[in-house]
Design an enzyme around this catalytic site. Sequence first.
Site, short mmCIF file in Angstrom:
data_model
loop_
_atom_site.label_atom_id
_atom_site.label_comp_id
_atom_site.label_asym_id
_atom_site.label_seq_id
_atom_site.Cartn_x
_atom_site.Cartn_y
_atom_site.Cartn_z
N TYR A 220 -39.72 69.05 95.60
CA TYR A 220 -40.26 69.90 96.45
C TYR A 220 -38.95 70.67 96.77
CZ TYR A 220 -41.67 72.59 100.69
OH TYR A 220 -42.01 73.57 101.64
N LYS B 179 -37.53 74.51 96.48
CA LYS B 179 -37.13 75.38 97.48
C LYS B 179 -35.73 75.88 97.45
CE LYS B 179 -40.90 76.17 99.61
NZ LYS B 179 -41.65 77.59 99.79
P1 NDP Z 1 -50.51 76.00 104.19
O1 NDP Z 1 -50.79 74.86 103.39
O2 NDP Z 1 -51.13 76.38 105.46
O3 NDP Z 1 -50.67 77.45 103.66
C1 NDP Z 1 -50.36 77.76 102.09
C2 NDP Z 1 -51.03 78.80 101.58
O4 NDP Z 1 -50.59 78.76 100.28
C3 NDP Z 1 -52.41 78.84 101.63
O5 NDP Z 1 -52.81 80.21 102.09
C4 NDP Z 1 -52.96 78.55 100.08
O6 NDP Z 1 -54.07 79.27 100.08
C5 NDP Z 1 -51.84 79.20 99.63
N1 NDP Z 1 -51.56 78.67 98.23
C6 NDP Z 1 -51.26 77.47 97.73
N2 NDP Z 1 -51.38 77.16 96.52
C7 NDP Z 1 -51.94 78.26 96.08
C8 NDP Z 1 -52.03 78.57 94.65
N3 NDP Z 1 -52.03 77.67 93.54
N4 NDP Z 1 -52.53 79.99 94.34
C9 NDP Z 1 -52.41 80.93 95.50
N5 NDP Z 1 -52.29 80.60 96.69
C10 NDP Z 1 -51.77 79.26 96.82
O7 NDP Z 1 -48.98 75.93 104.66
P2 NDP Z 1 -47.69 76.82 105.22
O8 NDP Z 1 -48.20 77.92 105.94
O9 NDP Z 1 -47.02 75.88 105.95
O10 NDP Z 1 -46.86 77.29 103.95
C11 NDP Z 1 -46.45 78.40 103.44
C12 NDP Z 1 -45.37 78.37 102.86
O11 NDP Z 1 -44.16 77.88 103.95
C13 NDP Z 1 -45.13 77.39 101.77
O12 NDP Z 1 -44.30 78.01 100.72
C14 NDP Z 1 -44.46 76.23 102.28
O13 NDP Z 1 -43.60 75.66 101.35
C15 NDP Z 1 -43.62 76.87 103.16
N6 NDP Z 1 -42.95 76.14 104.42
C16 NDP Z 1 -43.56 75.36 105.18
C17 NDP Z 1 -43.10 74.75 106.26
C18 NDP Z 1 -43.93 73.60 107.06
O14 NDP Z 1 -43.52 72.82 107.73
N7 NDP Z 1 -45.18 74.08 107.12
C19 NDP Z 1 -41.71 74.55 106.22
C20 NDP Z 1 -40.96 75.33 105.57
C21 NDP Z 1 -41.38 76.07 104.53
P3 NDP Z 1 -55.26 78.55 99.07
O15 NDP Z 1 -55.05 77.04 99.44
O16 NDP Z 1 -56.42 79.29 99.60
O17 NDP Z 1 -54.89 78.84 97.66
C1 8X3 Z 2 -41.36 72.02 104.83
C2 8X3 Z 2 -40.59 71.45 105.70
O1 8X3 Z 2 -39.04 69.37 105.81
O2 8X3 Z 2 -41.34 68.96 105.28
O3 8X3 Z 2 -40.92 72.82 103.84
O4 8X3 Z 2 -39.52 69.79 103.61
S1 8X3 Z 2 -40.09 69.83 105.14
#
Ligand code: NDP
Ligand code: 8X3
Length: 252
Positions: free
Chosen positions: A153, A157
């Site tokens: 992961y 990133k």
């Molecule tokens: P969620 O799991 O709530 O949302 C993730 C989204 O990505 C969903 O809408 C999902 O849609 C979509 N997705 C995942 N895999 C696929 C795929 N194969 N094809 C199409 N769509 C996909 O998590 P977050 O909102 O937290 O995550 C959003 C972004 O933020 C990610 O890139 C994550 O790495 C990043 N992030 C999150 C953090 C956190 O702590 N939450 C911190 C830092 C970064 P569906 O399942 O319907 O396909």
């Molecule tokens: C999501 C935040 O710290 O769980 O990107 O990797 S952490």
Amino acid sequence: MRSIAIITGASSGIGRATAMALARNNYDVVITGRRSEKLERVEEEIRSITEADVLSLSFDIRNLDAVKLACKKLNGKWAHIDVLVNNAGLAAGLSPIHEGSVDDWEQMIDTNIKGLLYITRIITPGMVKREKGHIINIGSIAGKEAYENGNVYNASKFAVDGLTQSMRIDLVEYGIKVTALNPGAVETEFSLVRFKGDQEKADHVYDGFTPLYAEDIAEAILFAITRPPHVNIDDLVIMPTSQARSRKIIRK
Ligand code: NDP
Ligand code: 8X3
């Protein structure tokens, strides 16, 4: 006149909140994700509380043919994308490198790196032609520092960080803005996905402190895309106040 944004991964979490925020602020939005029923609900919600036009595209971003097919629907007014929010992504598992699941690794690399590239490759030629556009890449604090068991992961990133820098160099002569937004812990479906549906484990991640909420990140995206033409936000790290590093969280 309304602008147009495409937000990947808008069926939940940060993407959903971003679609809502942009729709409230003069954007028509293209929302994407695999779960069409969730996208339908987001579309209904946007239509019921904003003036925005919405186009839902359901596809798996790991599948280049599926991405190409879905993006064929970006015609007429939807062909002129002003903002691309590369948000779809996930963490799968949390294991030391010698015990990691190869399937999990592939899922993260295929979604967080290759999926981001597929959609970017389709959307950016129009931006280059119009000499106008803004790309927001959702990285992570995990792309700024490695942490225990984060390995693949983290790597995915770190790749987003590298791509953001490189895209900015390639696109600067066309006046296209490129921004990276790197959140710390945000309470979304992220941990539930990482722990394969184990709700108790997922809830534990946010125990004893106030994490960020998806709306906090959506507001930052809105801030970045509403700066004047001469201002680009290159790189933002946004953390909960109680989190100083990936694994330094004060819990009370
Ligand atoms: P969620 O799991 O709530 O949302 C993730 C989204 O990505 C969903 O809408 C999902 O849609 C979509 N997705 C995942 N895999 C696929 C795929 N194969 N094809 C199409 N769509 C996909 O998590 P977050 O909102 O937290 O995550 C959003 C972004 O933020 C990610 O890139 C994550 O790495 C990043 N992030 C999150 C953090 C956190 O702590 N939450 C911190 C830092 C970064 P569906 O399942 O319907 O396909
Ligand atoms: C999501 C935040 O710290 O769980 O990107 O990797 S952490």
